[in-house]
Design an enzyme around this catalytic site. Structure first.
Site, short mmCIF file in Angstrom:
data_model
loop_
_atom_site.label_atom_id
_atom_site.label_comp_id
_atom_site.label_asym_id
_atom_site.label_seq_id
_atom_site.Cartn_x
_atom_site.Cartn_y
_atom_site.Cartn_z
N HIS A 74 0.83 -1.21 -0.01
CA HIS A 74 0.07 0.03 0.04
C HIS A 74 0.87 1.35 0.07
O HIS A 74 0.60 2.20 -0.71
CB HIS A 74 -1.10 0.13 1.13
CG HIS A 74 -1.77 -1.31 1.28
ND1 HIS A 74 -2.85 -1.34 0.47
CD2 HIS A 74 -1.77 -2.24 2.30
CE1 HIS A 74 -3.43 -2.54 0.81
NE2 HIS A 74 -2.80 -3.31 1.92
N ARG A 397 11.50 17.26 16.23
CA ARG A 397 12.24 16.30 16.80
C ARG A 397 12.62 15.24 15.86
O ARG A 397 13.41 14.28 15.98
CB ARG A 397 11.89 15.64 18.15
CG ARG A 397 12.16 16.90 19.34
CD ARG A 397 11.90 16.06 20.62
NE ARG A 397 10.82 15.60 20.92
CZ ARG A 397 9.62 16.23 21.48
NH1 ARG A 397 9.92 17.43 21.85
NH2 ARG A 397 8.43 15.53 21.54
N ASN A 400 14.31 15.87 10.95
CA ASN A 400 15.57 15.75 10.65
C ASN A 400 16.48 15.36 11.89
O ASN A 400 17.11 16.07 12.50
CB ASN A 400 16.30 16.93 10.13
CG ASN A 400 17.70 17.01 9.40
OD1 ASN A 400 18.35 15.95 9.57
ND2 ASN A 400 18.14 17.77 8.45
N TYR A 412 22.28 22.08 22.90
CA TYR A 412 20.96 21.79 23.92
C TYR A 412 21.56 21.65 25.24
O TYR A 412 21.45 22.04 26.27
CB TYR A 412 19.79 21.09 23.51
CG TYR A 412 18.84 20.98 24.62
CD1 TYR A 412 17.99 22.01 24.69
CD2 TYR A 412 18.69 19.91 25.26
CE1 TYR A 412 17.12 21.87 25.65
CE2 TYR A 412 17.66 19.80 26.51
CZ TYR A 412 17.03 20.80 26.50
OH TYR A 412 15.87 20.84 27.49
N SER A 435 19.77 27.70 14.83
CA SER A 435 19.18 26.85 13.62
C SER A 435 18.54 27.74 12.62
O SER A 435 18.64 27.65 11.38
CB SER A 435 17.99 25.74 14.03
OG SER A 435 17.59 25.15 12.81
N HIS A 439 19.79 28.37 8.67
CA HIS A 439 18.63 28.36 7.71
C HIS A 439 18.63 29.30 6.75
O HIS A 439 18.70 29.45 5.68
CB HIS A 439 17.63 28.01 8.31
CG HIS A 439 17.23 26.42 8.59
ND1 HIS A 439 17.84 25.91 9.86
CD2 HIS A 439 16.66 25.18 7.74
CE1 HIS A 439 17.57 24.47 9.71
NE2 HIS A 439 16.88 24.13 8.72
#
Length: 533
Positions: A74, A397, A400, A412, A435, A439
């Site tokens: 499927h 989370r 990626n 972190y 981040s 980007h």
């Protein structure tokens, strides 16, 4: 409501313990003896959680999610639907070129456009293959000469891109590893000394130079968008890899005491160069001395994944060529009106989301799986089932895993140590800020102007939505709705600004022209007069 919250908590706990069990089984299979098992089991992470500490990243043998899902007929049929759409896009492009222009172009960017030509006229058909010609009498009245100009332009100046990549790779090999090895062997025992501070300054200077020099290279050589994306993403990858290697190994060097010299040689503190070299090419950004490995390489699987990357590149080309360029190419005053802006934004939602899905599949599945197979890297969990998530916190989370693991392990957790466990929200905001900045940096270098739409959406709506949590399936619809709308806004605004800079005259010749959106300040009277001229 209380029952739903309890059910959700029990569900999360069961999933965590089940994942830990699977990880333990994988690690037991990899361990060489029982002495190693007790140090490598994932149960140590469970103990850390109980003590309120943040767990470590564990590598285990596992497939990518889509690899397992494609075993289901499927799900495989959905993949076939996307293949069929690619074929339809190709036929649409060919037929439209024939009907509108009487010609059809096929040039795959790096192949010279004059290498293969088929000229069809009333006198017959002429094939040019290299320098030679052969003629065959076929009575059609159009010229066939295939040309993917957008791909050729976007990936232009490719030899310069390769040379820049080689210099970045070479500097990572001959600067980072030898520098760390020298520092680990010759530093003094005990508290940090002069050599430690000099090494820290040298490392910071290296990372700063690695950040600046590729930028100067892109600007000086006027690298096109797709080629600039290759340089900047590889630049960031090398920087993240270098930091991961140094960050994982320097605590062991600092903790080494003079008494330990009796049992261990100081040169053993720095991993072998072969391990460092493997890490530079492995599809992970978290350093370990050893990773789970597969027994053999399936070259057919490697070729099929690279073929999928090429197909995704063509897919993206068709989307931009058919859905974006025609809408925004002739940028004028109507595009900044509320009416046309809303129409353009909604027309960009489907192409934007398709681009998101295709980019995800090409990079996080096909590209990384191809390199994992070639390097016998067994942990293929590059992403999770983010499409099933019911909150943006879960989506970030699982979308990626490769980048998320690096941000979690080296940003972190270190921020939590600096700010303290009570200020984990501040640590999370620091991760989002870093981040979002990088980007946006990739887009700035690719497009050649500063237009922080992605940064605003990322740090505004994106960061705010992580605090909105829900467990019902309707929240999954909300997640997809937000993704559709966000991609529509991004694609629409960046296309408007790009074509505004192609059509509208400059406001000034100084650096401010790169910072001020030209789609906001376009002189439409001057644009109209230049068009009439």
């Amino acid at each position: 409501r209380f029952r739903d919250e309890c059910t959700e908590k029990v569900k999360r706990d069961i999933e965590e313990y089940f994942d830990a069990f699977i990880s333990d089984v994988g690690l037991i299979n990899q361990a060489e003896n029982v002495e190693n098992i007790k140090y490598s089991l994932n149960s140590s992470n469970l103990l850390k959680k109980e003590r309120g500490e943040l767990p470590d990243k564990e590598f285990v043998t596992r497939h990518s999610v889509l690899t397992d899902l494609f075993e289901i007929s499927h799900i495989r049929s959905i993949y076939h639907v996307f293949v069929a759409i690619l074929i339809i896009f190709s036929l649409n492009t060919f037929i439209m070129d024939i009907l509108e222009k009487g010609s059809l172009g096929l040039d795959f960017g790096l192949i010279q456009s004059d290498w293969v030509w088929i000229s069809v006229s009333s006198n017959g058909v002429s094939f040019q293959i290299g320098p030679g010609f052969r003629s065959h009498p076929i009575g059609y009245h159009f010229r066939l000469g295939l040309d993917f100009g957008l791909i050729q332009w976007g990936l232009g100046k490719f030899p310069r891109v390769v040379s820049c990549w080689l210099w970045m790779q070479l500097s990572t090999l001959i600067v980072v590893y030898p520098g760390f090895y020298y520092w680990s062997v010759y530093r003094s025992y005990g508290k940090p000394g002069i050599l430690d501070y000099l090494g820290l300054l040298a490392y910071i200077a290296y990372q700063c130079a690695f950040m600046v020099l590729p930028v100067l290279f892109i600007v000086e050589h006027e690298i096109p968008p797709a080629s600039a994306v290759i340089i900047t993403t590889e630049q960031l990858r090398f920087m993240m890899k270098s930091h991961a290697f140094v960050r994982e190994n320097f605590p062991k060097v600092l903790a080494f005491k003079k008494e330990d010299n009796k049992d261990h040689d100081r040169s053993d503190l720095c991993p072998n160069f072969s391990k460092y070299l493997y890490f530079l090419f492995a599809p992970t950004l978290v350093y370990r001395d050893n990773y789970p490995r597969t027994a053999s390489i399936r070259w057919g699987y490697v070729v099929s994944n690279f073929a999928q990357v090429v197909a995704c590149l063509l897919y993206t080309y068709y989307i931009f060529e058919r859905f974006c360029v025609p809408v925004f190419r002739n940028f004028n005053q109507d595009h900044v009106s509320a009416n046309l802006f809303l129409k353009s934004m909604f027309s960009c939602m489907l192409p934007g989301t398709l681009t998101l899905l295709i980019g995800f599949f090409a990079i996080l599945h096909s590209w990384l799986n191809a390199f994992a197979e070639m390097l016998t890297f067994a942990d293929r969990m590059f992403y999770k089932d983010w499409w099933n998530m019911t909150s943006f916190a879960s989506y970030y989370r699982t979308w990626n895993i490769v980048v998320h693991d690096w941000l979690y392990t080296y940003v972190y957790r270190d921020c939590c140590k600096v700010f303290g466990p009570k200020y984990r929200g501040l640590s999370m905001a620091s991760v989002f800020l870093l981040s979002a900045v990088f980007h946006e940096y990739v887009l700035i270098m690719a497009l050649g102007f500063f237009y922080p739409v992605l940064f605003v959406l990322f740090m505004g709506a994106g960061f705010g939505l992580i605090f909105v949590k829900g467990s019902y399936r309707l929240w999954n619809i909300f997640l997809w709705l937000a993704l559709f709308m966000g991609m529509g806004v991004l694609l629409c605004l960046y296309n408007m600004e790009w074509f505004a800079r192609q059509n509208c005259p400059k406001n000034s010749d100084d650096f401010m022209d790169y910072l001020i959106p030209r789609s906001w300040t376009c002189n439409f009277n001057a644009l109209k007069s230049s068009t009439q001229t």
